[in-house]
Motif scaffolding. Structure first.
Motif, PDB file in Angstrom:
ATOM      1  N   PHE A   1      46.321  42.472  45.458  1.00 52.98           N
ATOM      2  CA  PHE A   1      45.147  42.966  44.746  1.00 52.98           C
ATOM      3  C   PHE A   1      44.083  43.441  45.727  1.00 52.98           C
ATOM      4  O   PHE A   1      44.031  43.014  46.879  1.00 52.98           O
ATOM      5  CB  PHE A   1      44.576  41.902  43.806  1.00 52.98           C
ATOM      6  CG  PHE A   1      44.144  40.622  44.488  1.00 52.98           C
ATOM      7  CD1 PHE A   1      42.809  40.375  44.754  1.00 52.98           C
ATOM      8  CD2 PHE A   1      45.071  39.651  44.836  1.00 52.98           C
ATOM      9  CE1 PHE A   1      42.399  39.202  45.369  1.00 52.98           C
ATOM     10  CE2 PHE A   1      44.685  38.469  45.448  1.00 52.98           C
ATOM     11  CZ  PHE A   1      43.341  38.240  45.712  1.00 52.98           C
ATOM     12  N   ASP A   2      43.270  44.364  45.237  1.00 53.83           N
ATOM     13  CA  ASP A   2      42.102  44.812  45.985  1.00 53.83           C
ATOM     14  C   ASP A   2      40.911  43.998  45.508  1.00 53.83           C
ATOM     15  O   ASP A   2      40.610  43.952  44.306  1.00 53.83           O
ATOM     16  CB  ASP A   2      41.840  46.304  45.760  1.00 53.83           C
ATOM     17  CG  ASP A   2      42.886  47.179  46.430  1.00 53.83           C
ATOM     18  OD1 ASP A   2      43.524  46.702  47.390  1.00 53.83           O
ATOM     19  OD2 ASP A   2      43.073  48.326  45.993  1.00 53.83           O
ATOM     20  N   TYR A   3      40.249  43.332  46.465  1.00 52.70           N
ATOM     21  CA  TYR A   3      39.105  42.493  46.138  1.00 52.70           C
ATOM     22  C   TYR A   3      37.854  43.107  46.743  1.00 52.70           C
ATOM     23  O   TYR A   3      37.759  43.279  47.958  1.00 52.70           O
ATOM     24  CB  TYR A   3      39.301  41.078  46.687  1.00 52.70           C
ATOM     25  CG  TYR A   3      38.109  40.185  46.454  1.00 52.70           C
ATOM     26  CD1 TYR A   3      37.884  39.633  45.199  1.00 52.70           C
ATOM     27  CD2 TYR A   3      37.208  39.907  47.467  1.00 52.70           C
ATOM     28  CE1 TYR A   3      36.791  38.826  44.964  1.00 52.70           C
ATOM     29  CE2 TYR A   3      36.099  39.098  47.249  1.00 52.70           C
ATOM     30  CZ  TYR A   3      35.900  38.564  45.993  1.00 52.70           C
ATOM     31  OH  TYR A   3      34.807  37.769  45.755  1.00 52.70           O
ATOM     32  N   THR A   4      36.929  43.469  45.880  1.00 57.00           N
ATOM     33  CA  THR A   4      35.630  43.947  46.327  1.00 57.00           C
ATOM     34  C   THR A   4      34.673  42.772  46.225  1.00 57.00           C
ATOM     35  O   THR A   4      34.380  42.290  45.127  1.00 57.00           O
ATOM     36  CB  THR A   4      35.129  45.126  45.471  1.00 57.00           C
ATOM     37  OG1 THR A   4      36.110  46.169  45.516  1.00 57.00           O
ATOM     38  CG2 THR A   4      33.799  45.653  45.980  1.00 57.00           C
TER      39      THR A   4
ATOM     40  N   ASP B   1      29.541  41.594  49.000  1.00 58.89           N
ATOM     41  CA  ASP B   1      28.903  42.490  49.970  1.00 58.89           C
ATOM     42  C   ASP B   1      29.297  43.950  49.761  1.00 58.89           C
ATOM     43  O   ASP B   1      28.884  44.827  50.512  1.00 58.89           O
ATOM     44  CB  ASP B   1      29.246  42.060  51.390  1.00 58.89           C
ATOM     45  CG  ASP B   1      30.735  42.126  51.703  1.00 58.89           C
ATOM     46  OD1 ASP B   1      31.531  42.494  50.803  1.00 58.89           O
ATOM     47  OD2 ASP B   1      31.118  41.801  52.843  1.00 58.89           O
ATOM     48  N   GLY B   2      30.144  44.229  48.740  1.00 59.37           N
ATOM     49  CA  GLY B   2      30.582  45.589  48.444  1.00 59.37           C
ATOM     50  C   GLY B   2      31.790  46.040  49.237  1.00 59.37           C
ATOM     51  O   GLY B   2      32.313  47.125  49.009  1.00 59.37           O
ATOM     52  N   HIS B   3      32.264  45.224  50.157  1.00 48.66           N
ATOM     53  CA  HIS B   3      33.411  45.551  50.999  1.00 48.66           C
ATOM     54  C   HIS B   3      34.705  45.237  50.246  1.00 48.66           C
ATOM     55  O   HIS B   3      34.838  44.175  49.650  1.00 48.66           O
ATOM     56  CB  HIS B   3      33.333  44.760  52.310  1.00 48.66           C
ATOM     57  CG  HIS B   3      34.428  45.058  53.268  1.00 48.66           C
ATOM     58  ND1 HIS B   3      34.483  46.210  54.022  1.00 48.66           N
ATOM     59  CD2 HIS B   3      35.532  44.338  53.595  1.00 48.66           C
ATOM     60  CE1 HIS B   3      35.577  46.188  54.770  1.00 48.66           C
ATOM     61  NE2 HIS B   3      36.228  45.061  54.534  1.00 48.66           N
ATOM     62  N   THR B   4      35.681  46.166  50.310  1.00 47.62           N
ATOM     63  CA  THR B   4      36.958  45.976  49.620  1.00 47.62           C
ATOM     64  C   THR B   4      38.055  45.688  50.635  1.00 47.62           C
ATOM     65  O   THR B   4      38.172  46.375  51.647  1.00 47.62           O
ATOM     66  CB  THR B   4      37.335  47.222  48.791  1.00 47.62           C
ATOM     67  OG1 THR B   4      36.302  47.464  47.845  1.00 47.62           O
ATOM     68  CG2 THR B   4      38.653  47.032  48.066  1.00 47.62           C
ATOM     69  N   VAL B   5      38.855  44.658  50.320  1.00 46.02           N
ATOM     70  CA  VAL B   5      40.000  44.309  51.152  1.00 46.02           C
ATOM     71  C   VAL B   5      41.216  44.152  50.246  1.00 46.02           C
ATOM     72  O   VAL B   5      41.095  43.799  49.075  1.00 46.02           O
ATOM     73  CB  VAL B   5      39.780  43.007  51.958  1.00 46.02           C
ATOM     74  CG1 VAL B   5      38.697  43.185  53.005  1.00 46.02           C
ATOM     75  CG2 VAL B   5      39.470  41.840  51.053  1.00 46.02           C
TER      76      VAL B   5
END
Length: 194
Positions: free
Chosen positions: A29-32, A35-39
């Motif tokens: 999954f993509d987790y934003t 802090d607005g950063h997506t990993v």
């Protein structure tokens, strides 16, 4: 939840790794984050279904009923594997109160009527989906309608154990009782004892 109001989770893939005893999945999954950063992250998720557990109390004898059975995961983690626990089981599609009545009869041989719903809890939310419904009920420990011992078709081998609440509390302190749901229910009962 103000810190996480802008956090997002988007499932990229959900792959079955095992569907043997229960369902083990690898979820990407993509987790934003806040802090607005997506990993992009991968997690293994173990889905065994939701469950229920109950503290059975005999007010006349001031005792509780627990069950002892072998647990392979505890054994694999250096324990003897023989855990003393509150009766419990999976819902298997039933309402939680109905499921715990069924499990109590299978495991202990006691028939219970009214059950008091206490709370719900995720027991290991970092890896397991299971949500456990916690109950309490009064019984007469001198009257068992069934043999208990577990369901034959599930190859359960269960011992029914009657203890005072004080004995159970001491067994928590010594580590003889080390099952999370049991500790929670004994502590709940101790906190409400007059």
């Amino acid at each position: 939840m103000t810190k996480f109001r802008d956090a997002k989770v988007e499932i990229v893939s959900d792959e079955t790794l095992s569907d043997n005893w229960y369902h083990l999945r690898k979820v990407t999954f993509d987790y934003t984050g806040s802090d607005g950063h997506t990993v992009r992250l991968d997690r293994e998720v173990y889905d065994r279904g939701n469950g229920a557990t109950i503290l059975l109390h005999d007010p006349k004898r001031d005792t509780i009923i627990l069950v002892r059975q072998f647990r392979m995961p505890a054994y694999q983690n250096g324990h003897s594997g023989w855990l003393l626990e509150t009766p419990a089981g999976l819902l298997d599609g039933d309402h939680p109160a109905d499921a715990i009545r069924r499990e109590v009869m299978e495991e202990t041989g006691y028939r219970i009527g009214e059950v008091k719903s206490l709370f719900r809890a995720f027991m290991s939310p970092g890896a397991v989906t299971e949500l456990v419904h916690f109950f309490a009920a009064e019984i007469d420990a001198s009257v068992r309608e069934g043999k208990g011992g577990g369901a034959d078709h599930e190859h359960e081998d269960i011992e029914v154990v009657e203890l005072t609440l004080d004995e159970a509390a001491r067994m928590i302190e010594t580590g003889e009782i080390c099952d999370g749901k049991t500790i929670m229910l004994v502590q709940w009962a101790l906190a409400r004892r007059g």
